[in-house]
Design an enzyme around this catalytic site. Structure first.
Site, PDB file in Angstrom:
ATOM      1  N   GLU A 151      86.994  37.706  82.165  1.00  0.00           N
ATOM      2  CA  GLU A 151      87.424  39.062  81.843  1.00  0.00           C
ATOM      3  C   GLU A 151      87.691  39.791  83.149  1.00  0.00           C
ATOM      4  OE1 GLU A 151      84.707  41.295  79.399  1.00  0.00           O
ATOM      5  OE2 GLU A 151      85.397  43.215  80.191  1.00  0.00           O
ATOM      6  N   GLU A 156      87.360  50.865  84.276  1.00  0.00           N
ATOM      7  CA  GLU A 156      86.461  51.351  83.238  1.00  0.00           C
ATOM      8  C   GLU A 156      85.781  52.608  83.761  1.00  0.00           C
ATOM      9  OE1 GLU A 156      84.246  48.361  80.460  1.00  0.00           O
ATOM     10  OE2 GLU A 156      84.154  47.568  82.501  1.00  0.00           O
TER      11      GLU A 156
END
Length: 277
Positions: A151, A156
């Site tokens: 990932e 974020e």
């Protein structure tokens, strides 16, 4: 079917990491991108994007509390030349939304139909800062188990820690379940009030994440473990979403009075590496 990331979250308080910080220049290519969406059309281009609604009925990973709507302008639309992903506090009717799992929040999650690989990525976005929001720009492979297939989190941020942006990698040997995830964070004082260019340079043996032409996280393929350490060797899909709550995003609760909140994306651009054209 795209495997959702960050499943099986344990007691870690953050999916980010601070152990791979750098401060190096990044250079945006000047040629035409191989894949782009400038969001200038009146509607979202579903030839380029699909809506991920796969876990609405059973609930999303990390104890997130949103329902991801498909093709619902209230949650995802083009507005003033930008993609708007907007989260609301609302209760739906199962008669209208058959896959509604009882969530009290709605939002949207868009995934590129094309799989993208080595190259340079630039996503110009303005983030939400309400407590309980969890916007993300990230990448996953189309198949395989998480975290074994990797990932890449280009951006974020959790609203209770506003303006602190994280770039993180997860793999079989390096992930938050083990407390070994690799990444870094940077404070962007205007992340919620201005657009910034979130960037990824992905090559065979290095991943560099940054914003506005400065790289702040760098990870190289220099650890033992083979695929468990470096699964970043095949194309991934690019994902744009705004989650609500969850083990990290909701750590300090959700401020319902701050909703609705939106992530605005001015454009998405990808320049494939020359040997992958």
């Amino acid at each position: 079917m795209l495997i959702a990331a960050t499943m099986l979250l344990q007691t870690t308080s953050s999916l980010g990491a601070t152990n791979y910080s750098v401060d190096v220049p990044m250079e945006t290519p000047t040629t035409a991108p191989g894949f782009a969406d400038e969001f200038n059309d009146p509607e979202i281009d579903t030839g380029k994007w699909r809506y991920d609604t796969s876990r609405n009925a059973q609930g999303w990973y990390n104890n997130e509390r949103q329902y991801y709507a498909a093709d619902r302008a209230k949650n995802a639309r083009i507005e003033d030349g930008a993609l708007v992903i907007e989260a609301h506090r609302e209760t739906l009717k199962r008669s209208e939304f058959a896959d509604w799992g009882g969530q009290e929040y709605t939002s949207a999650k868009l995934v590129t139909r094309d799989l993208l690989g080595y190259g340079f990525y630039e996503i110009r976005a303005k983030l939400p800062c309400g407590r309980g929001t969890w916007p993300a720009i990230w990448m996953l492979p189309e198949t395989g188990e998480w975290p074994d297939q990797g990932e890449i989190d280009i951006m974020e941020m959790v609203g209770w820690d506003a303006n602190v942006v994280h770039g993180t990698l997860h793999s079989g040997a390096f992930n938050h379940r083990l407390g070994t995830q690799r990444g870094a964070q940077v404070t962007i004082p205007s992340a919620c009030t201005a657009y910034h260019r979130y960037q990824l340079s992905w090559t065979k043996d290095r991943i560099l994440i940054g914003y506005d032409d400065r790289g702040y996280m760098e990870v190289r393929d220099d650890q033992p473990g083979g695929h468990a350490a470096w699964p970043f060797d095949r194309p991934y899909a690019l994902i744009l979403n705004l989650a609500i709550g969850g083990d990290w995003g909701g750590k300090e609760g959700i401020d319902d009075t701050a909703l609705p909140q939106r992530m605005s994306v001015d454009y998405v651009r990808f320049w494939p590496a020359p040997d992958t054209d």
